[in-house]
Structures are given as structure tokens and as C-alpha cells.
Design a protein around this motif. Structure first.
Motif, PDB file in Angstrom:
ATOM      1  N   LYS A   1       0.864  -1.188   0.000  1.00 33.96           N
ATOM      2  CA  LYS A   1       0.000   0.000   0.000  1.00 33.96           C
ATOM      3  C   LYS A   1       0.895   1.230   0.000  1.00 33.96           C
ATOM      4  CE  LYS A   1      -3.349   2.585   2.776  1.00 33.96           C
ATOM      5  NZ  LYS A   1      -2.441   3.749   2.984  1.00 33.96           N
ATOM      6  N   ASP A   2       0.714   2.075  -1.004  1.00 31.12           N
ATOM      7  CA  ASP A   2       1.461   3.328  -1.110  1.00 31.12           C
ATOM      8  C   ASP A   2       2.962   3.097  -0.968  1.00 31.12           C
ATOM      9  OD1 ASP A   2      -0.894   4.753  -1.478  1.00 31.12           O
ATOM     10  OD2 ASP A   2      -1.134   5.187   0.663  1.00 31.12           O
TER      11      ASP A   2
ATOM     12  N   SER B   1      -3.827   1.564  -2.725  1.00 26.86           N
ATOM     13  CA  SER B   1      -2.812   2.617  -2.835  1.00 26.86           C
ATOM     14  C   SER B   1      -3.364   3.863  -3.517  1.00 26.86           C
ATOM     15  CB  SER B   1      -1.607   2.104  -3.630  1.00 26.86           C
ATOM     16  OG  SER B   1      -0.983   1.036  -2.969  1.00 26.86           O
ATOM     17  N   THR B   2      -2.819   5.018  -3.120  1.00 22.89           N
ATOM     18  CA  THR B   2      -3.178   6.290  -3.758  1.00 22.89           C
ATOM     19  C   THR B   2      -2.012   6.842  -4.561  1.00 22.89           C
ATOM     20  OG1 THR B   2      -2.546   7.494  -1.745  1.00 22.89           O
ATOM     21  CG2 THR B   2      -4.857   6.843  -1.962  1.00 22.89           C
ATOM     22  N   ASP B   3      -0.924   6.074  -4.678  1.00 25.81           N
ATOM     23  CA  ASP B   3       0.230   6.512  -5.456  1.00 25.81           C
ATOM     24  C   ASP B   3       0.415   5.573  -6.649  1.00 25.81           C
ATOM     25  OD1 ASP B   3       1.241   4.199  -4.364  1.00 25.81           O
ATOM     26  OD2 ASP B   3       2.911   5.142  -3.295  1.00 25.81           O
TER      27      ASP B   3
END
Length: 325
Positions: A13-14, A45-47
Motif C-alpha cells: 500500500k502506497d 494505494s493512492t500513489d
């Protein structure tokens, strides 16, 4: 195309700053690329983590990328990966760690040649420019052993105090027997009941030497440094350890170790709680009181005698509330 020999489960995650390094090292494991299957789980994830996973997946003969729209936690992500295991062996790699070349062939060969259920290894911690070898706490190397012999001693480090899921490789039969899964939803300490289940119920294991896995420490967003409500999950994890021990035919033999571990970890988290938000700190203390309240008194008193003075003092107040005199 030949079936894979080893499945590697990579949840992240990220981890965009590190996942490329982790996956690149998987391309340097086997001379035959078909020997490895990659199962990568992008846990909300936000990336760029997911995009990098898909980019690297194209370089493997066998690969799957699973995406969770919202984070489900490391335990659940690993379980998702377990559902896609192919071949006779599998292992884990976290998205911010990496492997030295040829680690996986060495582990697969050891698992095959020794004929055991799982193998464990040392690892190297990496903190900025510092590297430190951490040895698995078992004297015999390259020798098949009964996993239950590695649970004790009570007051010194043993293999259940070395819970890292990525520090080794497991045979497919461990998965088929239902011993490889994690408790869904745990965001921390998920590997504590996992390692206890293996050592209580698997038939055989060995600690072997192999090219190292390198484990990053001190990352600003790692759970080892996070002080939010995810840390509360350790009481659930240790409660599951106690359940596993209580259900075992030799519960009396292993319960002192489980009780000692519950007390030692509780002391550790109570010290860390001083830096938590007051509401999280209160919730953590409530969870610890509930955990300690279920500990048998005889084993608790014996374990306290083995703890050093600072940890006994940290535990004193919460123990009085959890176990009235």
C-alpha cells in the motif's frame, strides 16, 4: 509453458518509492523465468504502486495483480494472494523490502531436499545506511526439526518470537492443511498467530542459510512507527495466540510461553502508548486489560517473575485493574 515452481505474494500500500526495487529483485531469482509466479496485491494505494505492479507483471511468465479499491490490511491482502498460489512452494515479500539474487532457488532447493513443511532464514535490517544481520533464534542449521521444539524456552527468544512471514518459504501442503492463512482485518501483529499456528501444527521445519532478504526499518509510514488505532490490533492477535494454545493437546507445555509473550508485548505497547493520542491510548489500555484478564493466574505470576523490573512496573497498574487481588 511450464508451471511455476514458487509463488511470491507481494502485498503493498502506497509503496511507490520502493515497490520497483522489490519487484526488480524478483526478476533476478531464477534463470528460468517460468519458475516464478508473482501475485501482487495493491491494497488501496493512492500513489503509483498499482501501476508499477502492472508494469512489472508484464515481465513475468506467470503473474497476477489484484487491486483493492480501499485498504483491507496486510493480513487480508496476504490471504488474497494465498488464493492464487501455484506450484509446490510459496513465500511472501513486502513491498518495501527486497531480496538478494538467487534467494528463492536456494530456499526451494532446501525445502525439496529436506522434505520439510517450511524453512526459515535470517534477514538483514536496513535503516538508512546501516545494515544489521538478524539471526533466526534456532541453533541447528539445515537440520529438519519438530516445529514444537522451537516454541520454547519461555523467557528467551524462540522461533515464535521471530514471526516475520517473509523470512522463509513454505510447501504447498501447509496451505492445503489450512495453516498458512492470516486473520482477516488485522493491521498489525498479524504474523504472531500465524507463526504460532505453524509451530503448533506443522510436521517439520528447518532453519537454513540463504541469500538474504533485506527489511527496511524506520520508514515514516511503517506500522512499527505508527501510533494510531491500528496498533490496537495486537491484543486481538495475541488473543488468537492464546486460543490456539488453549486448543492444543499440549496446552500446558506451551501456555507459559504464550502468557510471557502477551505480558512482554503489552509492556512494550504501554510504553509506546505514552506518545499516542489520549483516546487511542485509552482504547489500547482497555484492550490490554481485556487480554490480561484472560491469562491464568499461575502462569501470569510465573511470567512476571521472569520479566525485568521496568516491564513489571509498566504492567503493574493495568494488571491490578485486569486481575483484581
Amino acid at each position: 509453458m511450464p508451471a511455476p515452481l514458487v509463488t511470491v505474494i507481494v502485498p503493498a500500500k502506497d509503496a511507490g518509492a520502493y515497490i520497483g526495487t522489490a519487484l526488480e529483485t524478483l526478476t533476478r531469482q531464477f534463470d528460468d523465468p517460468s519458475a516464478l509466479k508473482l501475485v501482487a496485491i495493491d491494497d488501496g494505494s493512492t500513489d503509483a504502486t498499482g501501476a508499477l505492479m502492472r508494469q512489472y507483471a508484464a515481465r513475468f511468465d506467470h503473474a497476477e495483480v489484484i487491486r483493492n479499491p480501499h485498504p483491507r490490511g496486510l493480513a487480508t491482502a496476504r490471504n488474497q494472494g494465498l488464493a492464487h498460489v501455484e506450484g509446490e512452494a510459496f513465500c511472501f515479500l513486502d513491498g518495501d523490502d527486497w531480496m538478494q539474487p538467487a534467494r528463492l532457488p536456494v530456499l526451494a532447493a532446501a525445502l525439496r531436499d529436506l522434505g520439510c513443511d517450511f524453512v526459515r532464514t535470517d534477514h538483514v535490517t536496513v535503516k538508512r545506511t546501516e545494515r544489521r544481520l538478524v539471526r533466526a533464534p534456532f541453533t541447528a542449521r539445515g537440520v529438519v526439526a519438530d516445529p514444537r521444539t522451537a516454541v520454547l524456552p519461555v523467557d528467551d527468544k524462540s522461533m515464535v518470537d521471530y514471526p516475520y512471514a517473509w523470512a522463509g518459504m513454505l510447501h504447498r501442503r501447509v496451505l492445503d492443511r489450512g495453516l498458512a492463512g492470516f486473520r482477516d482485518g488485522l493491521f498489525t501483529a498479524e504474523d504472531r498467530p500465524w507463526i504460532w499456528r505453524l509451530h503448533l501444527h506443522a510436521d517439520s521445519f528447518a532453519v537454513v542459510d540463504a541469500p538474504h532478504l533485506l527489511y527496511r526499518r524506520g520508514l515514516s509510514d511503517s506500522l512499527s512507527r505508527t501510533l494510531d488505532s491500528r496498533q490496537l490490533h495486537f491484543t486481538r492477535a495475541m488473543g488468537e495466540v492464546l486460543d490456539l494454545v488453549d486448543a492444543h493437546p499440549e496446552a500446558g507445555r506451551f501456555r507459559p510461553k504464550a502468557v510471557f509473550s502477551a505480558l512482554a508485548l503489552s509492556a512494550h505497547h504501554l510504553v509506546r502508548a505514552r506518545r499516542m493520542h489520549p483516546a487511542v491510548r485509552r482504547e489500547l489500555r482497555t484492550g490490554i486489560r481485556g487480554l490480561l484478564a484472560r491469562l491464568p493466574r499461575t502462569e501470569t505470576h510465573a511470567a512476571l517473575a521472569r520479566l525485568d523490573g521496568p516491564r513489571r512496573r509498566v504492567l503493574a497498574g493495568v494488571l491490578r485493574q485486569a486481575v483484581p487481588a
